[in-house]
Design a protein around this motif. Structure first.
Motif, mmCIF file in Angstrom:
data_model
loop_
_atom_site.group_PDB
_atom_site.id
_atom_site.type_symbol
_atom_site.label_atom_id
_atom_site.label_comp_id
_atom_site.label_asym_id
_atom_site.label_seq_id
_atom_site.Cartn_x
_atom_site.Cartn_y
_atom_site.Cartn_z
ATOM 1 N N ASP B 197 0.828 -1.205 -0.073
ATOM 2 C CA ASP B 197 -0.034 0.094 0.045
ATOM 3 C C ASP B 197 0.908 1.195 0.031
ATOM 4 N N HIS B 200 2.050 1.696 -3.599
ATOM 5 C CA HIS B 200 0.838 2.308 -4.372
ATOM 6 C C HIS B 200 0.598 3.562 -4.031
ATOM 7 N N LEU B 201 0.365 3.981 -2.987
ATOM 8 C CA LEU B 201 0.054 5.257 -2.674
ATOM 9 C C LEU B 201 1.020 6.336 -3.340
ATOM 10 N N ARG B 204 0.436 6.882 -6.744
ATOM 11 C CA ARG B 204 -0.669 7.637 -7.097
ATOM 12 C C ARG B 204 -0.156 9.225 -6.762
ATOM 13 N N ALA B 231 -7.206 10.677 0.052
ATOM 14 C CA ALA B 231 -6.168 10.016 -0.443
ATOM 15 C C ALA B 231 -6.949 9.302 -1.641
ATOM 16 N N LYS B 232 -8.125 8.709 -1.278
ATOM 17 C CA LYS B 232 -8.934 8.125 -2.413
ATOM 18 C C LYS B 232 -9.290 9.124 -3.202
ATOM 19 N N TYR B 237 -6.117 6.563 -4.492
ATOM 20 C CA TYR B 237 -5.596 5.379 -3.877
ATOM 21 C C TYR B 237 -6.576 4.291 -3.650
#
Lengths: 259, 259
Positions: B197, B200-201, B204, B231-232, B237
């Motif tokens: 994660d 991945h973050l 992004r 974040a999403k 994310y």
């Protein structure tokens, strides 16, 4: 506040306004960066806020600190604000909590939030009929590195309050001028702080019952984009001046508030 | 991001997680504080973030910076965080905008808001059925001087974004561990960030279209007191991990989310 009050940066304009209004009211200890031109009316010392020995001496036995010292130039280079404003404020807080000082009033600045004055919002936000307001709950948004240093001073206060229980008020001081508000300068009129209101506001920061506050330090101007709510509610601030009561350098005695 | 990406603090754990996940995906330039034990798979340099010449060399020609370098110890003394974290981050930003770097991702920390974890709120706030959330709009509230330095890094980003237009993301990184979440440590499970994660973050933060953001960097844990909404929404994310799927160091494959 019965114990002595330390005033750092005593040679600056904010210090002058405070001492004009409150000189007789407190047992002051003044700290100057450079030796004062005239012999002060109060106990004083000369030294640098990043000199830990001087700072320890300065805070010894005081009940409260009004911390004004630092490089006051909005255009100050990073090296100077890093040392004088950020490091100097940390050293003052560290000495204060070690010495058991109860209260710390920090001279923050409108520059901590200067970048809210975007091209889209100005000059409208400087006008009396505009209702845009900053109230102290917004995240800092400095327009220069001086403003970054002031925002950091506020966060240092948050930390020392939470960790050590010291009462802290961050005052985002507007545009302080003696006698009359800035002329032909809408922004300055919107954030004008008169000398009497400056002294009164700092009296409230020393006397009111609170824990941790961020307040805006301006007079009760018709033009404004800083809310006075928190200063009024938490501190009991009652400003007496208003830049709209002035026509240039002439006070208009029968001015009637239009907003 | 087609241009090279500078990763400072490449020898630390966050750097390790990012390179594990994204090593092949970008043209990395790594900056180490100390010479790496093994020869890195990417172009690299060794130096100090407060050394302006090294920093200028590091940023030359890159399109983005992930700035992880700094003293990572929550207990780090003021002198170290003032220099390595605050001054070092300013020097990196200054060099970045001078060189025309487009994007700056800053490793902020849960410690920038650590003092929200008051005695009144804990341990309840660490639990899955508690709905207390920080979302990044709150004023910083550091629990230590390291946290003060991280909050200052965020404000520096705000300034450099507003003044120079550089895209900035402040990532308040939680508790990063490899393989499994912290064991018998509710707080750590609530702010757990898995290695995948984390990678991945950061992917992004390099790819998404945004201006200035503060986001929390945690996995999608059942226990949480940091909102993942920003974040999403701003970055896209999509975390894959959840500390609740683990029983000690055992992954529970058929775990069903209970909240």
């Amino acid at each position: 506040m019965d114990d002595p009050v330390l005033l750092t940066g005593a040679g600056g304009r904010v210090g002058e306004a405070i001492l004009q209004g409150l000189g007789e009211q407190y047992d002051w200890r003044l700290m100057y960066h450079n030796p004062p031109d005239e012999e002060p009316d109060h106990e004083y010392l000369v030294g640098d806020v990043i000199d830990e020995a001087v700072v320890r001496e300065a805070v010894d036995g005081v009940g409260a600190i009004i911390h004004l010292a630092g490089d006051p130039r909005p255009s100050a280079p990073w090296k100077s604000v890093l040392s004088n404003n950020i490091d100097g404020t940390q050293k003052m807080y560290e000495a204060a909590v070690e010495a058991g000082v109860e209260r710390f009033v920090y001279a923050s600045s409108n520059h901590a939030v200067g970048a809210f004055e975007t091209d889209e919002r100005t000059p409208e936000m400087y006008r009396a009929d505009d209702d845009y307001r900053l109230d102290g709950t917004e995240l800092p948004r400095p327009g220069n590195l001086y403003g970054v240093s002031k925002a950091t001073g506020e966060v240092l206060g948050r930390y020392y309050h939470d960790e050590h229980g010291i009462t802290v008020c961050n005052v985002r001081i507007g545009n302080l001028t003696e006698d009359h508000p800035p002329i032909d300068y809408e922004r300055g009129q919107a954030m004008w702080l008169s000398y009497p209101d400056c002294a009164h506001l700092h009296e409230r920061t020393l006397e009111a019952d609170y824990e941790y506050e961020i307040v805006y330090g301006i007079s009760d101007n018709d033009r404004k984009y800083y809310s006075l709510e928190r200063a009024k509610e938490a501190l009991g601030y009652e400003p007496q001046d208003n830049s709209a009561e002035w026509d240039g350098d002439e006070h208009v005695a029968d001015y009637e508030r239009t907003v």
